[in-house]
Structures are given as C-alpha cells and as structure tokens.
Design an enzyme around this catalytic site. Structure first.
Site, PDB file in Angstrom:
ATOM      1  N   ASP A 185       0.751  -0.910   0.098  1.00  8.23           N
ATOM      2  CA  ASP A 185       0.104  -0.120  -0.002  1.00  8.23           C
ATOM      3  C   ASP A 185       0.910   1.334   0.269  1.00  8.23           C
ATOM      4  O   ASP A 185       2.094   1.211   0.116  1.00  8.23           O
ATOM      5  CB  ASP A 185      -0.377   0.171   1.300  1.00  8.23           C
ATOM      6  CG  ASP A 185      -1.861  -1.046   1.303  1.00  8.23           C
ATOM      7  OD1 ASP A 185      -2.738  -1.234   0.365  1.00  8.23           O
ATOM      8  OD2 ASP A 185      -1.907  -1.499   2.345  1.00  8.23           O
ATOM      9  N   TYR A 245       5.678  -8.845   8.607  1.00  8.74           N
ATOM     10  CA  TYR A 245       5.448  -7.421   8.928  1.00  8.74           C
ATOM     11  C   TYR A 245       6.014  -6.850  10.182  1.00  8.74           C
ATOM     12  O   TYR A 245       5.395  -7.169  11.364  1.00  8.74           O
ATOM     13  CB  TYR A 245       4.046  -7.052   7.780  1.00  8.74           C
ATOM     14  CG  TYR A 245       3.902  -7.070   6.875  1.00  8.74           C
ATOM     15  CD1 TYR A 245       3.504  -6.206   6.094  1.00  8.74           C
ATOM     16  CD2 TYR A 245       2.839  -8.547   6.423  1.00  8.74           C
ATOM     17  CE1 TYR A 245       3.473  -6.645   4.513  1.00  8.74           C
ATOM     18  CE2 TYR A 245       3.049  -8.855   5.159  1.00  8.74           C
ATOM     19  CZ  TYR A 245       3.147  -7.426   4.151  1.00  8.74           C
ATOM     20  OH  TYR A 245       2.885  -8.081   2.915  1.00  8.74           O
ATOM     21  N   ASP A 287      -6.677   2.032   7.498  1.00  6.56           N
ATOM     22  CA  ASP A 287      -5.775   2.605   7.430  1.00  6.56           C
ATOM     23  C   ASP A 287      -5.739   4.206   8.029  1.00  6.56           C
ATOM     24  O   ASP A 287      -6.944   5.245   7.497  1.00  6.56           O
ATOM     25  CB  ASP A 287      -4.399   2.152   6.409  1.00  6.56           C
ATOM     26  CG  ASP A 287      -4.488   2.373   5.384  1.00  6.56           C
ATOM     27  OD1 ASP A 287      -5.600   3.221   4.456  1.00  6.56           O
ATOM     28  OD2 ASP A 287      -3.760   1.838   3.882  1.00  6.56           O
ATOM     29  N   ARG A 290      -4.351  -4.754   7.224  1.00  6.14           N
ATOM     30  CA  ARG A 290      -5.570  -3.336   6.657  1.00  6.14           C
ATOM     31  C   ARG A 290      -6.530  -4.178   7.696  1.00  6.14           C
ATOM     32  O   ARG A 290      -7.288  -3.901   9.066  1.00  6.14           O
ATOM     33  CB  ARG A 290      -5.473  -3.196   6.383  1.00  6.14           C
ATOM     34  CG  ARG A 290      -4.819  -1.668   5.318  1.00  6.14           C
ATOM     35  CD  ARG A 290      -4.705  -0.852   4.344  1.00  6.14           C
ATOM     36  NE  ARG A 290      -5.189  -1.505   3.397  1.00  6.14           N
ATOM     37  CZ  ARG A 290      -5.491  -1.470   2.392  1.00  6.14           C
ATOM     38  NH1 ARG A 290      -6.699  -0.590   2.852  1.00  6.14           N
ATOM     39  NH2 ARG A 290      -5.469  -1.976   1.265  1.00  6.14           N
TER      40      ARG A 290
END
Length: 235
Positions: free
Chosen positions: A48, A76, A90, A184
C-alpha cells in the site's frame, strides 16, 4: 548484472508512493542506464502507498518468476490504533467511528490473537486492488460505488505483540503470513474481536522469503547503487 536477461532486486519502498510508482522510477533509471526505451520490470507483491519495506522487482526474463516469488512467506511490523476505524482501515481516510477501549488490556489482546493464527478466512479491504467485474475495488469505492468482497482463505503463521501502550491504546505486532494476507483487514478483525475498532497507523514489510529489509537497496539511493554495478549487455 544483466537486467535484460533477468535480475531479481529488492528495494525498500518509502512511505507515500504506490508500488507501481516505485517500480516506474526504478524502471526509468534502469532503462536510462541501459540505453533502452523501456526495460521490462514487474513487482512481486503490492505494498500500500502508506506502507514501507521490502518490494521485490524482477527485470527482463526474470519477470516469469513473479508468480513463484509472490508465494514466499512475508513478515510485517504493524502498528494499529485501537478504539477507532477508518473506511480503508489505515490513515488514507479520516476516522469514521470511535469505540470504547477501557476494557482492552494486554491480557485481552493475548486472548484473541490465537483466533487469527493458522488457515483462516479473511475479507479483503474494499479499498484494495482486488478486482470486481474487471475493475479495481479501490477505483469503484473512490467513485462512490458499493463494493462487497468475498472472504478468501489465507494463512498466518505467527503473531507477536511487540508493544502495547495502555494509555494511548497503540498496539504494535509482528506478523508472519502467506500470500494474499491484508494486514489492514487483520487490524479491522482484531478490533472487532476486542469489541472495539482498529486501524493501521504504520506498516512495514520487514521480510520476504529470506530477504530482510536491512539488506534491501535504498529507494532514494538506487541510482548510486546502479552506478556501482558491473552491467553486461548495455548495448
């Protein structure tokens, strides 16, 4: 290096640009260096715009390896704000709803995390690159259309709490997962499991396969890195 024959390179994508935007910049630098109009370059796994970290790029004939590379396990580090949601899960959009957080403590977080480990069903975010009747979901959402995506099976191997601030309700976790996982969506679902809400405030892809972000090429210094390489077949 022979970028026409095919190379796999890993860059540290910065904040605020799309994966395609990062790819286009690297392709421009490579094409100019090689003296060609447009070198073939693809990426293996979208990040993203508000996420940073490992972005794998394939050049030339190595683009045939993209599907294989997309299957590599990813790691992550994600920071999320508990007690609120945004439409995109987000910070691309402002907060649209807030929730109580007094009942959320480290113990309650530890209690729900095992729900998300293993092979699970996950609904992708509406603001995502998933296709709906040939169109990208985020394009439809930005055009004001209603988007409903189906759940997909994903795999999460590990979730580890790195930090939790009881006052601000900021939670930072490390996630090891397979292809197709949306962090997300994990934030959204974790917030719901805590009878509250959550959205990402920071996301960094720290590893793809055996490649750690510390060993990636700095995006802003890619031109300097390129000038230091011995390149074959420049003609």
């Amino acid at each position: 290096m022979n970028f026409k024959a095919g190379e796999i390179i890993h860059i540290d994508k910065p904040y605020g640009i799309t994966s395609f935007g990062a790819l286009a910049h690297i392709r421009y630098l490579l094409s100019r260096k090689l003296g060609v109009k447009r070198l073939k370059v693809g990426h293996a796994g979208t990040l993203d715009p508000l996420a940073t970290g490992v972005l794998t790029l394939c050049t030339g004939k190595a683009t045939k390896l993209i599907e294989q590379l997309q299957g590599h396990t990813k790691e992550y580090v994600a920071t999320m704000q508990l007690g609120a949601t945004t439409p995109s899960y987000d910070m691309e959009h402002p907060v649209n709803e807030t929730f109580e957080t007094e009942h959320i403590h480290r113990e309650s977080i530890d209690a729900v995390l095992p729900m998300f480990i293993g092979d699970i069903q996950q609904v992708p975010p509406s603001y995502s690159a998933c296709k709906v009747n040939g169109a990208r979901a985020y394009d439809l959402k930005r055009a004001g259309e209603h988007v409903e995506l189906s759940a997909k099976q994903i795999r999460i191997d590990e979730i580890e709490v790195l930090r939790f601030d009881e006052e601000t309700k900021l939670l930072t976790i490390r996630v090891v997962c397979g292809k197709g996982t949306y962090i997300r969506s994990l934030a959204r679902d974790l917030g719901r499991a805590l009878n509250s809400g959550a959205y990402l405030t920071e996301l960094r892809r720290t590893k793809v396969g055996d490649v750690a972000v510390e060993n990636c090429i700095n995006y802003d210094s890619f031109g300097e890195w390129l000038n230091q390489q011995t390149i074959e077949d420049i003609e």
